[in-house]
Motif scaffolding. Structure first.
Motif, short mmCIF file in Angstrom:
data_model
loop_
_atom_site.label_atom_id
_atom_site.label_comp_id
_atom_site.label_asym_id
_atom_site.label_seq_id
_atom_site.Cartn_x
_atom_site.Cartn_y
_atom_site.Cartn_z
N SER A 1 -0.18 2.61 -3.56
CA SER A 1 -1.49 3.24 -3.44
C SER A 1 -1.37 4.76 -3.31
CB SER A 1 -2.24 2.70 -2.22
OG SER A 1 -2.51 1.34 -2.37
N GLY B 1 -6.48 -7.98 -0.62
CA GLY B 1 -6.31 -8.16 -2.06
C GLY B 1 -4.85 -8.08 -2.50
N PHE B 2 -4.05 -7.26 -1.80
CA PHE B 2 -2.62 -7.19 -2.13
C PHE B 2 -1.94 -8.55 -1.95
CE2 PHE B 2 -2.64 -2.46 -0.93
CZ PHE B 2 -2.66 -2.05 -2.25
N PRO C 1 -5.75 2.55 1.68
CA PRO C 1 -6.49 1.36 1.22
C PRO C 1 -7.53 0.93 2.26
CG PRO C 1 -4.36 0.71 2.07
CD PRO C 1 -4.40 2.22 2.12
N THR C 2 -8.52 0.21 1.78
CA THR C 2 -9.48 -0.40 2.69
C THR C 2 -8.89 -1.71 3.22
OG1 THR C 2 -10.53 -1.71 0.96
CG2 THR C 2 -11.40 0.53 1.34
N SER D 1 -7.04 -10.16 -6.46
CA SER D 1 -8.38 -9.62 -6.63
C SER D 1 -9.38 -10.75 -6.82
CB SER D 1 -8.40 -8.70 -7.85
OG SER D 1 -8.12 -9.48 -9.01
N LYS D 2 -10.64 -10.40 -6.81
CA LYS D 2 -11.69 -11.40 -7.05
C LYS D 2 -11.52 -12.03 -8.43
CE LYS D 2 -15.34 -9.52 -4.13
NZ LYS D 2 -16.66 -8.89 -4.12
N ALA E 1 0.84 -1.21 0.00
CA ALA E 1 0.00 0.00 0.00
C ALA E 1 0.87 1.25 0.00
CB ALA E 1 -0.92 0.00 1.21
N GLY F 1 -10.18 -4.57 2.84
CA GLY F 1 -10.33 -5.53 1.73
C GLY F 1 -9.22 -5.39 0.70
N GLU F 2 -8.81 -4.16 0.43
CA GLU F 2 -7.71 -3.94 -0.53
C GLU F 2 -6.40 -4.48 0.03
OE1 GLU F 2 -9.33 0.01 -2.91
OE2 GLU F 2 -8.25 0.28 -1.01
N LEU F 3 -6.20 -4.36 1.34
CA LEU F 3 -4.98 -4.92 1.94
C LEU F 3 -4.95 -6.44 1.75
CD1 LEU F 3 -4.72 -2.85 5.26
CD2 LEU F 3 -3.22 -2.69 3.26
#
Length: 195
Positions: A54, A65-66, A58-59, A70-71, A50, A61-63
């Motif tokens: 970034s 995701g790192f 980050p949220t 990703s989905k 991040a 969820g983004e943390l």
């Protein structure tokens, strides 16, 4: 599980860099969520990503995701598992460990058998549809899936039936053919070869 001091260290780095301080209640929610998704080491790696990549805070969820991707990348990984399992549609054990989200998306594209029987062009279309559903659905959508029974399924028993003799006109035609075949076999031999 992320230890409190590791979490505090990572959050202080994020707060300093992005100049944003989160409320203690929100930090508690983040700690609970992040601890269920990441180890302490992974959390610090996510914070580092991040800080390096970034532009904004980050949220949680983004943390995650790192670290886990990703989905879309998860959907692609699970699609590969489904493709491999679809080569043997009779054995669904190949998809035993896919996520609930992947099960919902697989059902949306027609199921394992449909994937296995599809031509490559159709399968590419199914992949796009699978990823879309995977990214948009939630675990609550699994309630719409057909329920499976844990009871063993018995194969239908086929009773041995007596052979029904063919009709008279078919027997006559078979006798004529048999005679012709036996005559052709005798004609192929030369008279000198006959004993």
């Amino acid at each position: 599980m992320i230890e409190q001091q590791v979490f505090d260290y990572g959050m202080n780095l994020l707060n300093c860099y992005f100049n944003k301080v989160l409320d203690d209640t929100i930090k508690g929610i983040w700690l609970e969520y992040l601890s269920s998704e990441l180890t302490g080491e992974e959390f610090l790696q996510a914070v580092k990503n991040a800080l390096l990549h970034s532009r904004f805070m980050p949220t949680a969820g983004e943390l995650v995701g790192f670290i886990h991707g990703s989905k879309e990348s998860k959907a692609l990984m699970e699609w590969q598992v489904i493709l491999k399992a679809s080569t043997n549609c009779q054995d669904s054990s190949g998809i035993a460990y896919i996520s609930t989200r992947a099960r919902v998306a697989l059902q949306a594209v027609g199921g394992l058998r449909t994937v296995g029987m599809a031509e490559e062009f159709r399968r590419n279309h199914m992949e796009k549809q699978f990823i879309t559903v995977y990214c948009q659905c939630s675990d609550k959508d699994a309630k719409a899936l057909p329920q499976t029974s844990s009871a063993p399924v018995e194969e239908p028993r086929h009773e041995a039936t007596e052979a029904v003799p063919p009709p008279a006109h078919i027997r006559e035609q078979m006798a004529v053919l048999k005679t012709k075949l036996s005559m052709n076999g005798n004609k192929s031999k030369l008279p000198s070869q006959r004993a």
